[in-house]
Write a protein that holds these residues in place. Structure first.
Motif, mmCIF file in Angstrom:
data_model
loop_
_atom_site.group_PDB
_atom_site.id
_atom_site.type_symbol
_atom_site.label_atom_id
_atom_site.label_comp_id
_atom_site.label_asym_id
_atom_site.label_seq_id
_atom_site.Cartn_x
_atom_site.Cartn_y
_atom_site.Cartn_z
ATOM 1 N N ASN A 116 0.781 -1.243 0.000
ATOM 2 C CA ASN A 116 0.000 0.000 0.000
ATOM 3 C C ASN A 116 0.810 1.289 0.000
ATOM 4 O O ASN A 116 0.227 2.369 -0.154
ATOM 5 C CB ASN A 116 -0.930 0.010 1.224
ATOM 6 C CG ASN A 116 -1.896 -1.158 1.223
ATOM 7 O OD1 ASN A 116 -2.536 -1.444 0.218
ATOM 8 N ND2 ASN A 116 -1.994 -1.856 2.352
ATOM 9 N N SER A 117 2.116 1.202 0.159
ATOM 10 C CA SER A 117 2.899 2.421 0.355
ATOM 11 C C SER A 117 3.176 3.188 -0.925
ATOM 12 O O SER A 117 3.399 4.401 -0.887
ATOM 13 C CB SER A 117 4.240 2.079 1.023
ATOM 14 O OG SER A 117 5.063 1.334 0.123
ATOM 15 N N GLY A 118 3.210 2.500 -2.054
ATOM 16 C CA GLY A 118 3.601 3.145 -3.300
ATOM 17 C C GLY A 118 5.087 3.053 -3.579
ATOM 18 O O GLY A 118 5.538 3.386 -4.680
ATOM 19 N N TYR A 119 5.869 2.604 -2.603
ATOM 20 C CA TYR A 119 7.293 2.404 -2.848
ATOM 21 C C TYR A 119 7.503 1.136 -3.663
ATOM 22 O O TYR A 119 6.728 0.175 -3.567
ATOM 23 C CB TYR A 119 8.052 2.285 -1.528
ATOM 24 C CG TYR A 119 8.120 3.558 -0.721
ATOM 25 C CD1 TYR A 119 8.956 4.597 -1.102
ATOM 26 C CD2 TYR A 119 7.342 3.724 0.421
ATOM 27 C CE1 TYR A 119 9.025 5.770 -0.364
ATOM 28 C CE2 TYR A 119 7.399 4.895 1.172
ATOM 29 C CZ TYR A 119 8.241 5.913 0.767
ATOM 30 O OH TYR A 119 8.302 7.077 1.499
ATOM 31 N N LYS A 120 8.557 1.113 -4.444
ATOM 32 C CA LYS A 120 8.915 -0.077 -5.205
ATOM 33 C C LYS A 120 10.382 -0.002 -5.605
ATOM 34 O O LYS A 120 11.026 1.046 -5.454
ATOM 35 C CB LYS A 120 8.036 -0.224 -6.432
ATOM 36 C CG LYS A 120 8.188 0.877 -7.465
ATOM 37 C CD LYS A 120 7.267 0.632 -8.663
ATOM 38 C CE LYS A 120 7.438 1.713 -9.724
ATOM 39 N NZ LYS A 120 6.545 1.466 -10.893
ATOM 40 N N GLU A 170 12.161 4.152 -4.696
ATOM 41 C CA GLU A 170 12.735 3.167 -3.775
ATOM 42 C C GLU A 170 13.212 3.782 -2.471
ATOM 43 O O GLU A 170 13.106 3.164 -1.412
ATOM 44 C CB GLU A 170 13.891 2.432 -4.450
ATOM 45 C CG GLU A 170 14.498 1.360 -3.566
ATOM 46 C CD GLU A 170 15.376 0.387 -4.321
ATOM 47 O OE1 GLU A 170 16.115 -0.362 -3.669
ATOM 48 O OE2 GLU A 170 15.315 0.366 -5.568
ATOM 49 N N THR A 171 13.752 4.983 -2.532
ATOM 50 C CA THR A 171 14.289 5.616 -1.336
ATOM 51 C C THR A 171 13.161 6.065 -0.427
ATOM 52 O O THR A 171 12.264 6.782 -0.849
ATOM 53 C CB THR A 171 15.165 6.818 -1.725
ATOM 54 O OG1 THR A 171 16.283 6.340 -2.467
ATOM 55 C CG2 THR A 171 15.650 7.553 -0.497
ATOM 56 N N MET A 182 16.810 4.198 4.764
ATOM 57 C CA MET A 182 15.891 3.090 4.496
ATOM 58 C C MET A 182 15.457 3.140 3.048
ATOM 59 O O MET A 182 15.061 4.199 2.555
ATOM 60 C CB MET A 182 14.657 3.178 5.404
ATOM 61 C CG MET A 182 13.636 2.058 5.213
ATOM 62 S SD MET A 182 14.241 0.407 5.699
ATOM 63 C CE MET A 182 14.276 0.599 7.499
ATOM 64 N N ARG A 183 15.545 2.005 2.380
ATOM 65 C CA ARG A 183 14.989 1.903 1.032
ATOM 66 C C ARG A 183 14.198 0.608 0.894
ATOM 67 O O ARG A 183 14.317 -0.311 1.708
ATOM 68 C CB ARG A 183 16.060 2.046 -0.045
ATOM 69 C CG ARG A 183 17.232 1.103 0.014
ATOM 70 C CD ARG A 183 18.284 1.519 -1.010
ATOM 71 N NE ARG A 183 19.477 0.695 -0.993
ATOM 72 C CZ ARG A 183 19.653 -0.403 -1.732
ATOM 73 N NH1 ARG A 183 18.679 -0.828 -2.538
ATOM 74 N NH2 ARG A 183 20.776 -1.087 -1.659
ATOM 75 N N PHE A 184 13.404 0.550 -0.150
ATOM 76 C CA PHE A 184 12.409 -0.512 -0.276
ATOM 77 C C PHE A 184 13.044 -1.894 -0.389
ATOM 78 O O PHE A 184 12.455 -2.889 0.049
ATOM 79 C CB PHE A 184 11.521 -0.233 -1.488
ATOM 80 C CG PHE A 184 10.300 -1.108 -1.573
ATOM 81 C CD1 PHE A 184 9.295 -1.012 -0.622
ATOM 82 C CD2 PHE A 184 10.170 -2.031 -2.599
ATOM 83 C CE1 PHE A 184 8.171 -1.818 -0.695
ATOM 84 C CE2 PHE A 184 9.040 -2.837 -2.679
ATOM 85 C CZ PHE A 184 8.030 -2.733 -1.728
ATOM 86 N N VAL A 236 14.435 -8.992 -4.965
ATOM 87 C CA VAL A 236 15.679 -8.217 -4.968
ATOM 88 C C VAL A 236 16.693 -8.865 -5.903
ATOM 89 O O VAL A 236 17.387 -8.181 -6.670
ATOM 90 C CB VAL A 236 16.242 -8.086 -3.540
ATOM 91 C CG1 VAL A 236 17.603 -7.404 -3.555
ATOM 92 C CG2 VAL A 236 15.268 -7.305 -2.665
ATOM 93 N N ARG A 237 16.777 -10.176 -5.884
ATOM 94 C CA ARG A 237 17.698 -10.886 -6.780
ATOM 95 C C ARG A 237 17.288 -10.712 -8.233
ATOM 96 O O ARG A 237 18.152 -10.547 -9.120
ATOM 97 C CB ARG A 237 17.742 -12.371 -6.423
ATOM 98 C CG ARG A 237 18.464 -12.667 -5.116
ATOM 99 C CD ARG A 237 18.467 -14.167 -4.816
ATOM 100 N NE ARG A 237 19.128 -14.940 -5.858
ATOM 101 C CZ ARG A 237 20.441 -15.117 -5.947
ATOM 102 N NH1 ARG A 237 21.255 -14.560 -5.053
ATOM 103 N NH2 ARG A 237 20.949 -15.858 -6.920
ATOM 104 N N ALA A 238 15.999 -10.749 -8.512
ATOM 105 C CA ALA A 238 15.529 -10.606 -9.893
ATOM 106 C C ALA A 238 15.917 -9.242 -10.449
ATOM 107 O O ALA A 238 16.253 -9.119 -11.641
ATOM 108 C CB ALA A 238 14.024 -10.802 -9.952
#
Length: 570
Positions: A269-273, A322-323, A457-459, A479-481
């Protein structure tokens, strides 16, 4: 063009916030909770004061520098005169107050947050907004943000010092004994839980760009996970008291299931990616877009483009989703009083950049925190984060072909690439700092020109923490992908490797070593280095009796004679 509006406001900070300097001074402020904090402007200025406490005069009190120097993947470095960096790297206390500014500034931030926490619930802001909902959301955000920042400063203190004095109101007695580790973390957890429950659930993508880097509900959820992992790991592996939950003030606790639910909320829900390419998070990928000799061939060929550090509508880049939470930096001037010309520039960049070498696009710094060659050797070349995190000297494709060796100590041939000085030709034949040119700053002094944000902090960390807490591989493999690596099954060892590679040099690995119980054996290697041109073997002497903590500043010990006990091993 935005001209550093996020830091110019510090001139307001010194006027608008009281002189509530830590535990060993009286409160001399002219404004208090009764005469101030009455309008949104008051609150915003006061909140600037809370954030301003992130900045420290003493370089060893900067969290990111302190944590990187103690990490087993970075060495002391510097030159022959940089003895303090080498001492800290060897877990020796260079001077009696090495970390005093961290202590002082954390309590400054706590005191200022306390004032907001006390004032906001009693204040009616409705006359300043068009609707009651807007007024209420402002009030909730202000209160929640202050709660988060109080937790942030107590967490900083606890990470480095262990249990600390708990000062929970603006006018509380400041001469109190240290609380236990668990009592301190109970306050941190309770504040974060309250912050999550208080702040509006506004997606990051709907926030104004002026809120970029500030705390919000999602940042608080992410930090609660970080706090949970450190506390349960430290108690289990360092104190040898197996612990699965995070305590709360007044009883009760937060479980892994609850933390994973908070992370689910943040993820969904945050919108971060994640940004499309890990390397686009770091400013060197903007420098790579410059013409001629400024282009790094490998980066240009892969079409890298820095996403910027200004949220959804950056001046440079394509948008940074992301940040999540940062310390913002700017420029300075030696004419500013009280060393303020020095502390608002990113000194991690200055101190960890190439020593004695001014290249293009990589500029000069003091050569601290040289990179352990073990990290480079053990990192697959198939992982683009290797070349995206470590600057290897003597390589044309890295822009370091003309690097002159033997300019510093603990020289390994590898430097931190995420936070490094960047420069390129200004069109007149003169090489100038990247941020100096971007923001049209007139002072190109190398010690005062590093305006790169430090990312707390980052996503990607949210995804990795979710995997570790739930013991599932979904976040890990996302994260690996992004790094174009094949998926793996969940294991703690896979988490350890992924966190090392994804988050290298971001001030987190040292605390990972502690909470996993790996710190006692992390410094067994003998490392080949060059000290001002002389080949040498180097081995860090970690002292397990310190339990991963640094000493309480001696000034505080003397002022509160007999009230504090010093940390073990110091």
């Amino acid at each position: 063009m935005k001209k550093l509006k996020y830091i110019i406001a510090v001139s307001i900070v010194f006027i608008a916030t009281s002189c509530d300097d830590y535990l060993d001074q009286d409160n001399l402020g002219e404004k208090d909770v009764n005469s101030y904090y009455k309008s949104p402007t008051d609150i915003e200025e006061a909140m600037s004061g809370v954030y301003n406490a992130l900045y420290t005069v003493g370089v060893h009190s900067e969290e990111q520098i302190a944590a990187n120097l103690m990490d087993n993947m970075m060495l002391g470095g510097g030159g022959p005169d940089d003895k303090t960096a080498k001492w800290v790297d060897n877990f020796e206390d260079p001077v009696e107050d090495t970390y005093h500014d961290m202590w002082k500034q954390s309590y400054n931030g706590i005191s200022r947050a306390n004032a907001i926490i006390e004032a906001v619930p009693k204040t009616d802001f409705s006359s300043y907004f068009k609707t009651a909902i807007e007024a209420e959301n402002f009030k909730k955000q202000a209160l929640g943000e202050a709660l988060f920042m109080r937790a942030f400063y107590y967490f900083r203190l606890a990470k480095f010092f262990g249990g600390v004095p708990l000062i929970m109101t603006y006018d509380a007695d400041r001469y109190v004994a240290r609380s236990t580790y668990s009592e301190t973390f109970a306050v941190i957890a309770s504040d974060l839980k309250a912050a999550i429950e208080t702040m509006p659930a506004t997606p990051f993508t709907s926030l104004p760009t002026s809120r970029y880097g500030h705390a919000n509900k999602w940042v608080a959820e992410a930090y609660l996970a970080r706090v949970f992992l450190l506390y349960t790991g430290y108690m289990t592996n360092i104190e040898k008291q197996a612990t699965a939950d995070l305590p709360l003030v007044g009883g009760g606790s937060i479980t892994a299931t609850q933390v994973s639910a908070y992370l689910d909320d943040c993820i969904n829900n945050s919108g971060y990616k994640l940004v499309s390419d890990f390397r686009n998070l770091w400013p060197y990928s903007y420098v790579n877009k410059s013409a001629g000799s400024n282009v790094l061939p490998w980066a240009a060929a892969e079409g890298l483009a820095w996403v910027g550090q200004d949220g959804m509508t950056p001046t440079f880049g394509t948008g940074n989703l992301e940040t999540m939470f940062v310390q913002r930096f700017s420029f300075g001037d030696w004419n500013w009083s009280d060393n303020t010309g020095y502390i608002y520039t990113n000194r991690l960049v200055l101190y960890s950049s190439l020593r004695g070498n001014s290249l293009v696009p990589f500029g000069e710094g003091w050569g601290w925190c040289t990179v352990n060659p073990k990290l480079y050797a053990g990192w697959s070349d198939l992982d683009p984060r290797k070349k995206g995190s470590i600057l290897e000297v003597g390589k044309a494709e890295q822009g370091t072909a003309t690097y002159a060796r033997d300019k510093g100590d603990h020289e390994t041939g590898y430097f931190n690439k995420k936070y490094t000085s960047l420069q390129h030709n200004d069109g007149t034949g003169t090489n100038k700092g990247m941020f100096v040119q971007m923001y049209a700053w007139n002072n190109a002094e190398i010690q005062l020109m590093h305006a790169q944000d430090f990312i707390y902090m980052r996503f990607a960390d949210v995804l990795l923490m979710h995997s570790e807490i739930t013991k599932t591989a979904v976040g890990l493999n996302l994260v690996r992908a992004r790094a174009k690596l094949d998926p793996v099954g969940y294991s703690l060892e896979a988490i350890k490797e992924e966190r090392l590679h994804e988050l290298a040099f971001e001030g987190l690995h040292w605390f990972d070593l502690i909470r996993w119980g790996d710190v006692d054996t992390a410094f067994d290697d003998v490392i080949q280095v060059r000290n001002s041109g002389v080949e040498a073997n180097y081995k860090v002497k970690y002292r397990p009796e310190t339990k991963g903590l640094v000493p309480i500043p001696e000034t505080e010990m003397r002022i509160l004679n007999g009230v504090y006990t010093q940390n073990p091993g110091w």
